[in-house]
Design an enzyme around this catalytic site. Structure first.
Site, PDB file in Angstrom:
ATOM      1  N   LYS A 171      29.593  43.624  36.577  1.00 44.26           N
ATOM      2  CA  LYS A 171      29.506  43.147  37.946  1.00 44.26           C
ATOM      3  C   LYS A 171      28.394  42.099  38.036  1.00 44.26           C
ATOM      4  O   LYS A 171      27.501  42.104  37.188  1.00 44.26           O
ATOM      5  CB  LYS A 171      29.262  44.297  38.929  1.00 44.26           C
ATOM      6  N   HIS A 264      29.229  49.835  44.343  1.00 44.01           N
ATOM      7  CA  HIS A 264      28.772  51.215  44.231  1.00 44.01           C
ATOM      8  C   HIS A 264      29.200  52.088  45.409  1.00 44.01           C
ATOM      9  O   HIS A 264      29.792  53.160  45.230  1.00 44.01           O
ATOM     10  CB  HIS A 264      27.250  51.260  44.107  1.00 44.01           C
TER      11      HIS A 264
END
Length: 509
Positions: A171, A264
């Site tokens: 990411k 997340h």
């Protein structure tokens, strides 16, 4: 369960069976992520006997280093960041000769032909069977260059029977929906979806993995996780640090919404709220997560103004404000804190708000999921004297991983006084084995081909679709206004209004 029915990853951790030997190619090998996370994870897997002999590491980056210099840098990184201390000199003496380095410019096609020859030489020298794991620890723009040139050089597919080529992508996976879709198209031109492992290190944490066990292996919880019994859910990821010198320039482009919520927090929400998968395999779990994320409707500008709070930490004591951080603009409007309320448009969660919050420079480092249940039938205990609240299921991700269930109990004695009682389980005391770091889990999974803890392309795009609706509204309307909060506090007080009741509070950090 018979041993032959267990997945490779379960065998590796339960019986010590290592992953098959392969060449682990780290693009961006001289960067911060490789030093702080990837190299220590590789060392700890080797120390645990979970790397097949002879697994080879090939670092790839722009800097002109030789193998000896690269090994010295990696030893320093492992010494500084490994959870296993002190470093075992005998293990490193045996393992370090299999750490190699190749200089490469991401946009130079000729360098990939040299890389191809080097990989062929290492494969023949160490007999790794044509198995290669390509770890792209580089930014999204560089990922596209690397993937295109890997394809041109023929490095996107195995060249030997029984071999494999898998690619791990870090990411941020794009900056918005459009860039994520472009990146997915780029990857699809070179790799099949089952070759692509989009990494989110939160999913490698033991407590996150335990979400599936908590829900589906324990019949006491799953029937309660729906709108009939749940008042609301809180998901928090709070950090005490600010930019740590090195992240200001990155955060100017990202902000907390892109950096933390898109990946997340939405992944935690998906795992908690998704329907039961048909089976516990990667495809079934990805199907359910994607289904859940698609059921969160993009927010309208009016909803964004009411259901989001954004903040930025200001100077407090010796702690500088975000705008004083290296790389940050002196008049920056980038959010370092965001709280928002989301709803899932399905029968299970109809009307149940999910409150998400994340922030930098807060009072405590804490990651947790809190399920707040409805109160008991009205009036049943109104004659009692109590100082209680609703029942809560708290899943602690960090620190002190574990689970706490808060119930009501009567204080001993003749009076009817009710008080909250905590039923607490801490992983550190419940299990004798130390929890591996998240990157150890994820690296081993990628080497064994277990994709459950990684992200699929439709999950990523569904998340960005939601995030784009919020970011676009912020840019267009500037509502809600950015709120400055003191570094070291719990964040903007305005976040309490999202809970919709003056008597409701965020669970303490």
């Amino acid at each position: 369960m018979p041993r032959r029915d267990r997945s490779q990853i379960e065998q590796a951790f339960l019986w010590g069976q290592p992953a098959p030997p392969c060449i682990l190619v780290i693009f961006g090998a001289t960067g911060d992520l490789a030093a702080r996370k990837i190299a220590p994870a590789i060392y700890n897997l080797a120390k645990s006997g979970l790397l097949g002999e002879p697994t080879v590491v090939l670092g790839v980056a722009r800097r002109p280093l030789d193998d000896v210099q690269f090994r010295a840098e990696m030893l320093l990184a492992i010494t500084n960041h490994s959870r296993s201390q002190p470093i075992d000199p005998e293990l490193w003496r045996r393992f370090s000769p299999r750490w190699h380095y190749q200089a490469l410019q991401a946009d130079n096609e000729g360098d990939y032909l040299v890389l191809a020859r080097r990989l062929g030489d290492l494969d023949a020298r160490y007999n790794t069977g044509g198995r290669r794991l390509l770890y792209l620890a580089v930014g999204p723009e560089t990922v596209r260059q690397v993937v295109c040139n890997l394809r041109q050089a023929g490095l996107h597919k195995p060249h030997r029977p029984g071999g494999f080529v898998r690619v791990v992508v870090e990411k941020p996976f794009g900056w918005d929906l459009s860039s994520a879709q472009q990146l997915n198209r780029c990857l699809r031109r070179a790799f099949r979806e089952d070759q692509v492992f989009r990494i989110d290190h939160y999913l490698g944490k033991e407590s996150v993995q335990n979400l599936l066990v908590l829900r589906f292996a324990n019949t006491v919880f799953e029937p309660l996780l729906n709108h009939r019994y749940v008042d609301h859910v809180q998901i928090t990821a709070a950090e005490t640090v600010g930019m740590e010198v090195r992240r200001g320039a990155y955060y100017e482009q990202a902000g907390a919404l892109r950096d933390m919520v898109q990946s997340h927090l939405l992944q935690l929400m998906a795992l908690l709220a998704m329907e039961a998968p048909a089976r516990l395999d990667a495809r079934s779990i990805h199907d359910r997560k994607a289904e859940l994320l698609k059921a969160i409707a993009p927010l309208t500008p009016r909803q964004v103004a009411r259901r989001t709070v954004r903040g930025q930490y200001a100077p407090s004591g010796e702690f500088p404000g975000y705008r004083q951080e290296p790389g940050a603009h002196p008049d920056s409007e980038v959010e370092t804190y965001v709280a928002l309320s989301l709803f899932v448009a399905n029968r299970r969660w109809a009307g149940v708000p999910f409150h998400l919050r994340t922030g930098k420079a807060l009072a405590a480092k804490s990651s947790q999921i809190v399920v707040v249940f409805n109160r008991e039938a009205a009036g049943m205990f109104r004659e009692s004297c109590d100082v209680r609240g609703p029942n809560r299921l708290v899943i602690r991700i960090y620190p002190d991983e574990g689970i706490r269930l808060t119930i009501d109990g009567k204080v001993p004695g003749p009076s009817s006084i009710l008080r909250p009682v905590n039923l607490d389980s801490r992983y550190g005391t419940a299990f004798e084995a130390a929890s591996p770091e998240a990157y150890e889990h994820l690296l081993l999974d990628a080497m064994t081909g277990e994709a459950t803890l990684f992200l699929r392309n439709d999950e990523v795009e569904a998340s960005w679709n939601l995030i784009d609706s919020i970011r676009t509204s912020w840019n267009a309307t500037e509502l809600p206004k950015l709120i400055l909060y003191p570094a070291g506090s719990t964040g903007p007080e305005e976040a309490d209004r999202l809970l919709g009741d003056p008597y409701k509070r965020w669970h303490p950090l």
